[in-house]
Scaffold this motif. Structure first.
Motif, PDB file in Angstrom:
ATOM      1  N   THR A  26      27.606  22.409 -14.528  1.00 41.75           N
ATOM      2  CA  THR A  26      27.939  23.036 -13.255  1.00 41.75           C
ATOM      3  C   THR A  26      28.373  21.936 -12.293  1.00 41.75           C
ATOM      4  OG1 THR A  26      25.669  22.922 -12.433  1.00 41.75           O
ATOM      5  CG2 THR A  26      26.331  24.959 -13.538  1.00 41.75           C
ATOM      6  N   ILE A  27      29.327  22.274 -11.450  1.00 39.90           N
ATOM      7  CA  ILE A  27      29.726  21.352 -10.396  1.00 39.90           C
ATOM      8  C   ILE A  27      29.709  22.112  -9.077  1.00 39.90           C
ATOM      9  CG2 ILE A  27      31.156  19.849 -11.842  1.00 39.90           C
ATOM     10  CD1 ILE A  27      33.610  21.290 -10.527  1.00 39.90           C
ATOM     11  N   VAL A  28      29.253  21.450  -8.063  1.00 41.85           N
ATOM     12  CA  VAL A  28      29.370  21.986  -6.714  1.00 41.85           C
ATOM     13  C   VAL A  28      30.707  21.504  -6.190  1.00 41.85           C
ATOM     14  CG1 VAL A  28      28.447  21.910  -4.372  1.00 41.85           C
ATOM     15  CG2 VAL A  28      26.893  22.081  -6.321  1.00 41.85           C
ATOM     16  N   THR A  29      31.478  22.409  -5.633  1.00 42.95           N
ATOM     17  CA  THR A  29      32.796  22.067  -5.111  1.00 42.95           C
ATOM     18  C   THR A  29      32.984  22.741  -3.761  1.00 42.95           C
ATOM     19  OG1 THR A  29      35.170  22.021  -5.613  1.00 42.95           O
ATOM     20  CG2 THR A  29      33.926  23.905  -6.442  1.00 42.95           C
ATOM     21  N   GLN A  30      33.722  22.079  -2.893  1.00 44.82           N
ATOM     22  CA  GLN A  30      33.884  22.565  -1.521  1.00 44.82           C
ATOM     23  C   GLN A  30      35.340  22.469  -1.085  1.00 44.82           C
ATOM     24  OE1 GLN A  30      31.206  19.449  -0.356  1.00 44.82           O
ATOM     25  NE2 GLN A  30      29.777  20.937   0.496  1.00 44.82           N
ATOM     26  N   LEU A  31      35.713  23.391  -0.202  1.00 47.43           N
ATOM     27  CA  LEU A  31      37.011  23.371   0.466  1.00 47.43           C
ATOM     28  C   LEU A  31      36.778  23.341   1.966  1.00 47.43           C
ATOM     29  CD1 LEU A  31      39.158  26.053  -1.402  1.00 47.43           C
ATOM     30  CD2 LEU A  31      39.531  23.576  -1.367  1.00 47.43           C
ATOM     31  N   PHE A  32      37.596  22.548   2.650  1.00 46.23           N
ATOM     32  CA  PHE A  32      37.556  22.445   4.109  1.00 46.23           C
ATOM     33  C   PHE A  32      38.982  22.621   4.618  1.00 46.23           C
ATOM     34  CE2 PHE A  32      34.229  19.831   2.354  1.00 46.23           C
ATOM     35  CZ  PHE A  32      33.126  20.053   3.165  1.00 46.23           C
ATOM     36  N   ASP A  33      39.182  23.508   5.595  1.00 48.19           N
ATOM     37  CA  ASP A  33      40.508  23.670   6.177  1.00 48.19           C
ATOM     38  C   ASP A  33      40.408  24.408   7.497  1.00 48.19           C
ATOM     39  OD1 ASP A  33      43.260  23.636   6.574  1.00 48.19           O
ATOM     40  OD2 ASP A  33      43.633  25.335   5.241  1.00 48.19           O
ATOM     41  N   ASP A  34      40.886  23.792   8.563  1.00 49.50           N
ATOM     42  CA  ASP A  34      41.022  24.443   9.859  1.00 49.50           C
ATOM     43  C   ASP A  34      39.751  25.179  10.279  1.00 49.50           C
ATOM     44  OD1 ASP A  34      42.432  25.015  12.168  1.00 49.50           O
ATOM     45  OD2 ASP A  34      43.241  26.885  11.361  1.00 49.50           O
ATOM     46  N   GLY A  35      38.602  24.500  10.181  1.00 41.50           N
ATOM     47  CA  GLY A  35      37.327  25.080  10.573  1.00 41.50           C
ATOM     48  C   GLY A  35      36.631  25.861   9.479  1.00 41.50           C
ATOM     49  N   MET A  36      37.313  26.154   8.386  1.00 39.30           N
ATOM     50  CA  MET A  36      36.705  26.871   7.275  1.00 39.30           C
ATOM     51  C   MET A  36      36.001  25.880   6.359  1.00 39.30           C
ATOM     52  SD  MET A  36      38.349  28.645   3.912  1.00 39.30           S
ATOM     53  CE  MET A  36      38.701  27.034   3.274  1.00 39.30           C
ATOM     54  N   ILE A  37      34.807  26.263   5.920  1.00 32.59           N
ATOM     55  CA  ILE A  37      34.083  25.501   4.909  1.00 32.59           C
ATOM     56  C   ILE A  37      33.637  26.500   3.850  1.00 32.59           C
ATOM     57  CG2 ILE A  37      32.094  24.058   4.387  1.00 32.59           C
ATOM     58  CD1 ILE A  37      32.078  23.240   7.361  1.00 32.59           C
ATOM     59  N   ALA A  38      34.040  26.268   2.620  1.00 35.71           N
ATOM     60  CA  ALA A  38      33.637  27.125   1.506  1.00 35.71           C
ATOM     61  C   ALA A  38      33.028  26.241   0.431  1.00 35.71           C
ATOM     62  CB  ALA A  38      34.827  27.890   0.955  1.00 35.71           C
ATOM     63  N   SER A  39      31.962  26.721  -0.184  1.00 36.25           N
ATOM     64  CA  SER A  39      31.281  25.951  -1.216  1.00 36.25           C
ATOM     65  C   SER A  39      30.803  26.896  -2.314  1.00 36.25           C
ATOM     66  CB  SER A  39      30.083  25.217  -0.607  1.00 36.25           C
ATOM     67  OG  SER A  39      29.401  24.470  -1.592  1.00 36.25           O
ATOM     68  N   THR A  40      30.903  26.434  -3.546  1.00 38.43           N
ATOM     69  CA  THR A  40      30.414  27.226  -4.669  1.00 38.43           C
ATOM     70  C   THR A  40      29.965  26.291  -5.778  1.00 38.43           C
ATOM     71  OG1 THR A  40      30.884  29.204  -5.999  1.00 38.43           O
ATOM     72  CG2 THR A  40      32.598  27.496  -5.938  1.00 38.43           C
ATOM     73  N   SER A  41      29.291  26.851  -6.737  1.00 42.28           N
ATOM     74  CA  SER A  41      28.882  26.125  -7.937  1.00 42.28           C
ATOM     75  C   SER A  41      29.637  26.748  -9.100  1.00 42.28           C
ATOM     76  CB  SER A  41      27.374  26.254  -8.134  1.00 42.28           C
ATOM     77  OG  SER A  41      26.983  25.590  -9.316  1.00 42.28           O
ATOM     78  N   ALA A  42      30.410  25.933  -9.811  1.00 40.06           N
ATOM     79  CA  ALA A  42      31.269  26.426 -10.889  1.00 40.06           C
ATOM     80  C   ALA A  42      30.747  25.969 -12.241  1.00 40.06           C
ATOM     81  CB  ALA A  42      32.702  25.940 -10.691  1.00 40.06           C
TER      82      ALA A  42
END
Length: 140
Positions: A26-42
């Motif tokens: 499993t990897i934790v991965t994140q996206l950041f853009d224009d105030g958005m933060i998203a995180s998940t475990s894949a």
């Protein structure tokens, strides 16, 4: 991993072996853009993936190797679709690399949240650097 500290970014954390057997990571991965933060475990293929193009790092390496271009859209997905990539070459030296994160729920659950950010990556050196970074970051 990809992007700049003050702009959109994609971050991939080192893999974990939740069962200790090397079959699934499993990897934790994140996206950041224009105030958005998203995180998940894949969930990712483990020992049986080998060097096949089924691994994330091998997929990105094929994009780097084909820096001159390709037709259509190339895609890659994690085992339960919590992480997906799509790549399109513009024929002029750049790749639009879409990174989609999705909630860690079964892949058949179409009510899960998702977040997508598109990065424009130079098809030569920048894509090669991304492939090397991913290969190093995803070593178990």
């Amino acid at each position: 991993m990809l992007g700049h500290a003050d702009a959109k970014r994609w971050v991939v954390h080192p893999p974990q072996d939740p069962y200790g057997d090397g079959y699934v990571y499993t990897i934790v991965t994140q996206l950041f853009d224009d105030g958005m933060i998203a995180s998940t475990s894949a969930k990712m293929d483990g020992v049986f993936a080998g060097s096949q193009a089924t691994t994330l790092s091998a997929f990105v390496q094929t994009l780097a190797d084909d820096w001159r271009g390709w037709d259509g859209i190339r895609t890659w997905r994690a085992l339960d679709h919590e992480l997906a990539l799509d790549a399109r070459h513009d024929g002029r030296g750049h790749v639009s690399l879409g990174v989609t994160l999705r909630a860690s729920v079964p892949s058949w659950d179409d009510t899960a949240w998702s977040a997508r950010v598109v990065f424009v990556v130079e098809a030569g050196e920048e894509m090669t650097r991304l492939a090397v970074d991913l290969r190093q970051a995803l070593r178990p």
